[in-house]
Design a protein around this motif. Structure first.
Motif: not given
Ligand SMILES: C[S@@+](CC[C@H](N)C(=O)[O-])C[C@H]1O[C@@H](n2cnc3c(N)ncnc32)[C@H](O)[C@@H]1O
Length: 479
Positions: A105, A122, A124, A192-193, A239, A243-244, A310, A312
């Motif tokens: 991440l 950030t 999360v 953001d994640s 998300l 972001g991922c 992962k 995106r």
């Protein structure tokens, strides 16, 4: 000895890549797991931890995908979970492969590891968090900055999650208790994640639990796969663009892993991009699928089985449901300037703790809390179980500090305890002092210079203030 049934072996044989053998799969599944831990850098540096524990007979072998992770060999048969260092939150007992998702991440931040405020803005989301191994790993990677929303569906597991978050000194977390399907709707394009460490059939955990697959039946997984697909869609909606998302499981089958990721691509098309994990650490390519996902079979790194993808979000998507109405009656208000000044002075004078200025001090009745700033715009959008840390309760005169605040906020002053005194303290007992001196009031007691909690120094003894639910029957001491 692991118990496999033929259905399971047939399914593995179908999914196992051609360069890996069934013989190795069975041999490694029967081998006991190597013991692994992760150092909690919110409390101690990796170097200091290695020094501290090497002196107690530990030896360390680094885990290639986590700078804070080690396989450890221990020259005693102590129950690790009962050691003082564990109760202090200096380390987390965590299977090596389970350290992969947070590393994946945050891999793009790895080069700036020393920039401690890079996560200040950030947000999360950890959608399925309990017992909190990855939540506490993520909080440490974020250096307690920004906001980490940690969600768990099971009420009893939320309690365990909170206990671990508090033990590890996490202060940037907000806990929620929902079926995580709601996030895409409640907090659309907010994070953001996102980590979705999904509920799964747990086939990868056979080395911990030899009976895990005794009654394995492929057809039982249908419900789990439907949940995983709904959760990954919700994660993707929550998300932000750019972001991922990391999707992980400890399952081994294609259906619970690659197929769930392809389902997302089918649902959201070009907005979904698979990010290759081939370069995540040296030798990562040995476990990579054609899409660049990590499919860790037990024999590749001598670990539990694991899957990590992962993903995106490269462009915006339509929200599927309208934004819910804002909720009212939030029971906290911002502390007034005078209250902040008094509380700040109390923490400074009593414990030499400087309250962080990049967080909000909030009040509910007589309680004072420290909220991460980044949570403020989310208030009213969903219900939170617990936000940040509780600092203190106001008394008729003065305050009573909370244990979790002492564990999360660092202080240079402490009353150092010996091995035996630390053991007594964690067992909830008062500690007699040999020499009677002037009473010092509330003091932070520590062991090996790391805080254990608060006691009241009465001159001839330390009165124990450890919260009841943290009192232990047994403490394992190195001789
Ligand atoms: C694999 S475990 C999570 C382990 C955790 N991430 C860790 O590293 O410590 C999956 C968790 O998902 C929870 N869960 C199951 N269904 C869920 C749902 N619909 N929404 C959110 N969480 C769910 C389970 O109770 C379980 O705690």
């Amino acid at each position: 000895m692991a118990h496999f049934n033929q259905n399971f072996l047939d399914s593995i044989e179908r999914d196992l890549p051609s360069h890996l053998s069934m013989e190795d799969f069975i041999a490694y599944s029967n081998k006991p797991l190597r013991l692994s831990i992760r150092v909690n850098t919110l409390k101690i540096s990796t170097e200091n931890f290695i020094d501290l524990m090497s002196a107690k007979g530990w030896s360390f072998d680094p885990i290639p995908w986590c700078n804070q992770g080690f396989w450890v060999t221990i020259s005693s048969d102590l129950q690790l979970g009962n050691t003082i260092e564990h109760l202090q939150g200096l380390f987390y007992i965590q299977e090596a492969s389970s350290m992969l998702p947070p590393t994946a991440l945050f891999d793009s931040h790895a080069d700036n590891e020393n920039d401690l405020s890079q996560f200040a803005q950030t947000r999360v989301l950890d959608m399925a968090s309990a017992p909190g191994s990855k939540t506490t790993q993520i909080a440490a990677l974020m250096n307690n900055q920004g906001l980490l929303v940690a969600n768990e569906y099971s009420a009893s597991r939320v309690k365990v999650l909170h206990a671990n978050v508090a033990r590890m000194g996490v202060s940037n977390c907000a806990l929620t208790h929902f079926d995580a399907r709601v996030f895409g709707e409640y907090l659309f394009e907010t994070f953001d994640s996102v980590l979705l460490d999904a509920p799964c059939s747990g086939e990868g955990t056979i080395r911990k639990d030899p009976d895990a697959l005794k009654n394995w039946d492929n057809n039982d997984n249908k419900g789990i796969v439907d949940t995983q697909k709904a959760l990954i869609e919700s994660a993707f909606l929550a998300l932000k663009v750019g972001g991922c998302l990391v999707y992980s499981t400890c399952a081994l089958s294609r259906q619970e892993n690659q197929d769930v990721c392809h389902h997302l691509k089918t649902a959201f098309g070009e907005a979904v991009e698979f990010a290759a994990l081939t370069e995540l650490f040296p030798d990562a390519d040995k476990a990579c699928t054609e899409e660049g996902f990590l499919h860790v079979w037990p024999q590749i790194y001598d670990s539990e089985g694991f899957f990590v993808a992962k993903i995106r979000k490269v462009s915006a998507v339509e929200r599927t449901l309208p934004e819910p109405k804002m909720q009212k009656n939030f029971p906290f208000t911002a502390a007034k300037t005078k209250q902040i000044e008094e509380l700040t002075a109390y923490f400074e004078d009593s414990f030499a703790i400087t309250l962080p200025t990049d967080a909000e001090i909030m009040v509910r009745d007589l309680e004072f809390w420290l909220f991460p700033k980044a949570v403020m715009p989310l208030i009213g959008k969903m219900r939170f179980q617990r936000i940040g840390i509780k600092l203190a309760d106001a008394l008729k005169k003065g305050y009573k500090v909370r244990h979790e605040a002492i564990l999360a906020l660092s202080s240079p002053t402490r009353f150092e305890l010996s091995d035996e005194q630390a053991k007594e303290f964690l067992m909830g007992r008062d500690i007699s002092l040999v020499e009677k001196v002037k009473p010092q009031g509330e003091v932070i007691v520590s062991y090996a210079s790391n805080p254990l909690g608060v006691a009241k120094h009465l001159g001839n003894k330390l009165k124990n203030n450890l919260p009841r639910d943290l009192v232990k029957d047994k403490i394992a001491l190195y001789q």
